[in-house]
Design a protein around this motif. Structure first.
Motif, mmCIF file in Angstrom:
data_model
loop_
_atom_site.group_PDB
_atom_site.id
_atom_site.type_symbol
_atom_site.label_atom_id
_atom_site.label_comp_id
_atom_site.label_asym_id
_atom_site.label_seq_id
_atom_site.Cartn_x
_atom_site.Cartn_y
_atom_site.Cartn_z
ATOM 1 N N ILE A 311 0.842 -1.208 0.000
ATOM 2 C CA ILE A 311 0.000 0.000 0.000
ATOM 3 C C ILE A 311 0.870 1.248 0.000
ATOM 4 O O ILE A 311 0.586 2.222 -0.712
ATOM 5 C CB ILE A 311 -0.971 -0.012 1.204
ATOM 6 N N GLY A 312 1.952 1.231 0.777
ATOM 7 C CA GLY A 312 2.850 2.385 0.817
ATOM 8 C C GLY A 312 3.499 2.652 -0.529
ATOM 9 O O GLY A 312 3.645 3.816 -0.945
ATOM 10 N N HIS A 313 3.886 1.607 -1.251
ATOM 11 C CA HIS A 313 4.483 1.767 -2.582
ATOM 12 C C HIS A 313 3.470 2.397 -3.541
ATOM 13 O O HIS A 313 3.804 3.264 -4.351
ATOM 14 C CB HIS A 313 4.942 0.407 -3.117
ATOM 15 N N ARG A 314 2.229 1.930 -3.453
ATOM 16 C CA ARG A 314 1.140 2.464 -4.293
ATOM 17 C C ARG A 314 0.926 3.945 -4.028
ATOM 18 O O ARG A 314 0.811 4.752 -4.963
ATOM 19 C CB ARG A 314 -0.126 1.661 -3.980
ATOM 20 N N LEU A 315 0.871 4.314 -2.745
ATOM 21 C CA LEU A 315 0.647 5.721 -2.397
ATOM 22 C C LEU A 315 1.820 6.588 -2.846
ATOM 23 O O LEU A 315 1.625 7.725 -3.309
ATOM 24 C CB LEU A 315 0.426 5.857 -0.887
ATOM 25 N N VAL A 395 -9.347 1.784 -13.028
ATOM 26 C CA VAL A 395 -8.058 1.110 -12.894
ATOM 27 C C VAL A 395 -7.990 0.448 -11.524
ATOM 28 O O VAL A 395 -8.213 1.098 -10.497
ATOM 29 C CB VAL A 395 -6.886 2.094 -13.056
ATOM 30 N N MET A 396 -7.683 -0.853 -11.508
ATOM 31 C CA MET A 396 -7.497 -1.588 -10.261
ATOM 32 C C MET A 396 -6.006 -1.727 -10.007
ATOM 33 O O MET A 396 -5.249 -2.154 -10.881
ATOM 34 C CB MET A 396 -8.123 -2.982 -10.383
ATOM 35 N N LEU A 397 -5.569 -1.369 -8.786
ATOM 36 C CA LEU A 397 -4.157 -1.429 -8.424
ATOM 37 C C LEU A 397 -3.918 -2.548 -7.416
ATOM 38 O O LEU A 397 -4.404 -2.483 -6.284
ATOM 39 C CB LEU A 397 -3.703 -0.092 -7.820
ATOM 40 N N VAL A 398 -3.208 -3.570 -7.831
ATOM 41 C CA VAL A 398 -2.828 -4.671 -6.947
ATOM 42 C C VAL A 398 -1.304 -4.684 -6.912
ATOM 43 O O VAL A 398 -0.654 -5.171 -7.834
ATOM 44 C CB VAL A 398 -3.388 -6.021 -7.439
ATOM 45 N N THR A 399 -0.739 -4.122 -5.844
ATOM 46 C CA THR A 399 0.704 -3.854 -5.801
ATOM 47 C C THR A 399 1.408 -4.694 -4.735
ATOM 48 O O THR A 399 2.378 -4.266 -4.133
ATOM 49 C CB THR A 399 0.957 -2.364 -5.531
ATOM 50 N N LEU A 425 -1.046 -5.114 -11.966
ATOM 51 C CA LEU A 425 -0.883 -6.281 -11.097
ATOM 52 C C LEU A 425 0.588 -6.559 -10.820
ATOM 53 O O LEU A 425 1.410 -6.636 -11.735
ATOM 54 C CB LEU A 425 -1.530 -7.505 -11.765
ATOM 55 N N SER A 426 0.901 -6.746 -9.545
ATOM 56 C CA SER A 426 2.251 -7.106 -9.133
ATOM 57 C C SER A 426 2.625 -8.491 -9.643
ATOM 58 O O SER A 426 1.851 -9.443 -9.529
ATOM 59 C CB SER A 426 2.353 -7.084 -7.606
ATOM 60 N N GLU A 427 3.838 -8.606 -10.146
ATOM 61 C CA GLU A 427 4.321 -9.910 -10.582
ATOM 62 C C GLU A 427 4.582 -10.829 -9.397
ATOM 63 O O GLU A 427 4.776 -12.036 -9.573
ATOM 64 C CB GLU A 427 5.599 -9.745 -11.404
ATOM 65 N N PHE A 428 4.551 -10.302 -8.174
ATOM 66 C CA PHE A 428 4.780 -11.106 -6.972
ATOM 67 C C PHE A 428 3.481 -11.625 -6.365
ATOM 68 O O PHE A 428 3.502 -12.242 -5.292
ATOM 69 C CB PHE A 428 5.556 -10.301 -5.937
ATOM 70 N N ALA A 429 2.344 -11.385 -7.014
ATOM 71 C CA ALA A 429 1.069 -11.980 -6.614
ATOM 72 C C ALA A 429 0.855 -13.243 -7.433
ATOM 73 O O ALA A 429 1.159 -13.280 -8.631
ATOM 74 C CB ALA A 429 -0.082 -11.002 -6.848
ATOM 75 N N GLY A 430 0.323 -14.276 -6.788
ATOM 76 C CA GLY A 430 0.081 -15.520 -7.503
ATOM 77 C C GLY A 430 -0.806 -15.340 -8.720
ATOM 78 O O GLY A 430 -0.668 -16.055 -9.713
ATOM 79 N N PRO A 443 6.458 -3.865 -7.873
ATOM 80 C CA PRO A 443 6.075 -2.731 -7.027
ATOM 81 C C PRO A 443 7.255 -2.048 -6.335
ATOM 82 O O PRO A 443 7.129 -0.910 -5.884
ATOM 83 C CB PRO A 443 5.113 -3.350 -6.005
ATOM 84 N N HIS A 444 8.405 -2.731 -6.243
ATOM 85 C CA HIS A 444 9.585 -2.093 -5.670
ATOM 86 C C HIS A 444 10.172 -1.045 -6.621
ATOM 87 O O HIS A 444 10.923 -0.168 -6.196
ATOM 88 C CB HIS A 444 10.653 -3.144 -5.350
ATOM 89 N N ASP A 445 9.851 -1.172 -7.889
ATOM 90 C CA ASP A 445 10.303 -0.240 -8.910
ATOM 91 C C ASP A 445 9.247 0.856 -9.053
ATOM 92 O O ASP A 445 8.296 0.723 -9.828
ATOM 93 C CB ASP A 445 10.510 -0.999 -10.231
ATOM 94 N N ILE A 446 9.398 1.932 -8.298
ATOM 95 C CA ILE A 446 8.371 2.978 -8.264
ATOM 96 C C ILE A 446 8.175 3.605 -9.644
ATOM 97 O O ILE A 446 7.037 3.864 -10.065
ATOM 98 C CB ILE A 446 8.715 4.062 -7.218
ATOM 99 N N ASP A 447 9.262 3.823 -10.379
ATOM 100 C CA ASP A 447 9.115 4.375 -11.731
ATOM 101 C C ASP A 447 8.358 3.408 -12.636
ATOM 102 O O ASP A 447 7.504 3.830 -13.437
ATOM 103 C CB ASP A 447 10.492 4.689 -12.333
#
Length: 500
Positions: A311-315, A395-399, A425-430, A443-447
């Motif tokens: 959530i923090g990365h998304r914000l 837009v749905m954000l799953v980070t 969608l995060s690549e780290f979600a199943g 999601p670690h890559d903010i850019d």
């Protein structure tokens, strides 16, 4: 259920056929075991109240298994949610429920402690540091034994028992020792860590041994199954061949073959689709947009308030897009639903403070008199309201930084019956393994996250429809019935011993 379990009339009996038991307790030949029963207490008149004082719980596991349970008339073993209280077995919504009692100490040590401050962070790539306390481990073993004993008392001869999730990893071995006649399955709803991380756990051998009591151990992703088998080989010296682990007793004799496979969990597609087409829910979605000032773009995040969800990365990404002028308040609004979670655990209290502080900073900086940058909702909502939010959001954000599956992503896609909208969608979600047409990002890559958000915002209707149609087909073809049938059919397959 494609023949995976027997019909209702056969699944429970008044029997004394259980080995070593002569009582006339009701016996079941299909049982689900999880930390929580699929019901919550409710007061008269509350949503979901049917006059019984209980309502069906929200959440992925209940959504996944309740439809199957009502069809099979099996029994569900779990804690009823109140500490230091004894509740007798009862029925609700077509399911027989067998409560397991937990004391306040059990909740603190087994659940909040070992399950959620040791295993949860360890299994989620140590995003937060896990804590290792022997008193927590002792409580975990004791409570797992209590769950196993409840099954031993009520399972019929040769019953199928499906144990769920990381809180109960010792139960399969305990069941096999007490009742070798049972067919035992286990499903892990969260990731399983690589051996290099799992190695930190002082009780790693006991956990692996506990899981290997099952005939079939299911995971969300193939990589999780691979991590488990590598840990079995490394920490127990187990003989692992392809997807089979040859489990031996202390004398070195083969007792059974445990298999480890991926079975990606899904959702009740029909229910979400029906809700998405209801006129009153479509109208509610229109009203949500209107109440926000009818922005061009509504971005939506729906999560438990958990440090694994990113959530923090998304914000951070959203704030930078506002600061750089790529998004503008009035044209865009972010709705962040953060349902309360584990509020007595220190890491979660700190996370809530951090998220609410960040939201306050963004809104203080970018809000206008007419419009807000972030609409933050620290509540849980019924599924009807969630579907209205899915319909309202462009837009749905799953980070997620690490997620076993993430059913919200699948619910959003399923609700978009017009094949519009976009999923980041995060690549780290199943879910990334199935929803390959989403805008996948790290999601670690903010850019990179910002780029994905802007691609979603600017996506043409033609591209959106192409991506959404492909994702919807994948989910419609692999709904929750498909998941449970796949697992139970695999559990009941005759194992061909691979000695090659």
């Amino acid at each position: 259920m494609h023949g995976a379990v027997s019909d209702k009339s056969d699944t429970k009996t008044e029997s004394s056929a259980v080995p070593g038991d002569s009582s006339d307790t009701t016996r079941y030949d299909f049982m689900v075991v999880s930390n929580r029963l699929p019901v919550d207490r409710c007061a008269p008149g509350e949503p979901g109240d049917d006059g019984s004082g209980w309502r069906r719980s929200p959440g992925g596991l209940v959504t996944a298994l309740a439809p199957m349970m009502t069809r099979t008339d099996g029994a569900w073993v779990g804690w009823h949610g109140a500490a230091d209280e004894t509740v007798e077995p009862f029925s609700h919504g077509g399911m027989d429920l067998v409560p397991v009692q937990l004391s306040s100490d059990d909740v603190e040590l087994y659940y909040e402690g070992f399950s959620n401050a040791t295993l949860w962070p360890l299994y989620h790539d140590v995003i937060a540091p896990p804590e290792f306390h022997r008193t927590w481990w002792d409580a975990y073993r004791t409570v797992n034994r209590r769950f196993a004993d409840a099954v031993v008392r009520t399972a019929d001869e040769g019953a199928t028992v499906w144990v769920q999730d990381y809180q109960l990893q010792l139960v399969p071995r305990m069941l096999r020792q007490a009742r070798p006649d049972l067919k035992i399955g286990f499903f892990n709803h969260i990731p399983f860590p690589p051996p290099e991380i799992f190695a930190q756990l002082p009780w790693r051998q006991a956990i692996i041994d506990g899981l290997l009591g099952a005939d079939l151990v299911g995971f969300q992703r193939s990589s999780d199954a691979g991590n488990f088998m590598r840990s079995a080989r490394r920490f127990l010296g187990a003989s692992v061949k392809q997807q089979q682990v040859h489990v031996k007793d202390t004398e070195g004799d083969l007792t059974h073959i445990a298999r480890a496979q991926a079975f990606p969990i899904s959702i009740d597609v029909q229910h979400i689709t029906e809700l998405a087409r209801k006129p009153e829910i479509i109208e509610r979605a229109r009203q949500i947009r209107q109440d926000l000032g009818n922005p061009k773009t509504i971005l939506l995040g729906v999560d438990r308030l958990d440090y694994t969800k990113g959530i923090g990365h998304r914000l951070k990404a959203y704030e930078e897009l506002l600061n750089e002028g790529h998004l503008k308040v009035g044209d865009a609004t972010l709705i962040q639903v953060a349902s309360p979670s584990r509020e007595r655990v220190e890491q979660y209290r700190l996370l809530r403070e951090e998220v609410e502080g960040t939201v306050g900073h963004i809104n203080g900086t970018y809000d206008t008199i007419e419009n807000t940058a972030v609409r933050y909702l620290h509540h849980s909502y019924p599924v009807e309201e969630m579907v209205a939010l899915y319909l309202a959001a462009d837009v749905m954000l799953v980070t997620a930084l690490r997620d076993g599956m993430n059913l919200v992503a699948k619910e959003y896609v399923t609700a978009r019956t017009n094949n519009d909208g976009a999923l980041v969608l995060s690549e780290f979600a199943g879910a990334a393994d199935q929803l390959k047409q989403a805008l996948l990002m790290n999601p670690h890559d903010i850019d990179g996250l910002k780029d994905a958000v802007m691609r979603a915002v600017k996506m043409s209707p033609k591209e959106s429809a192409r991506r959404m149609r492909a994702m919807r087909k994948q989910i419609l073809d692999h709904d929750v019935d498909h998941w449970s049938a796949d697992f139970l059919n695999a559990l009941n397959e005759k194992v061909i011993r691979d000695d090659s």
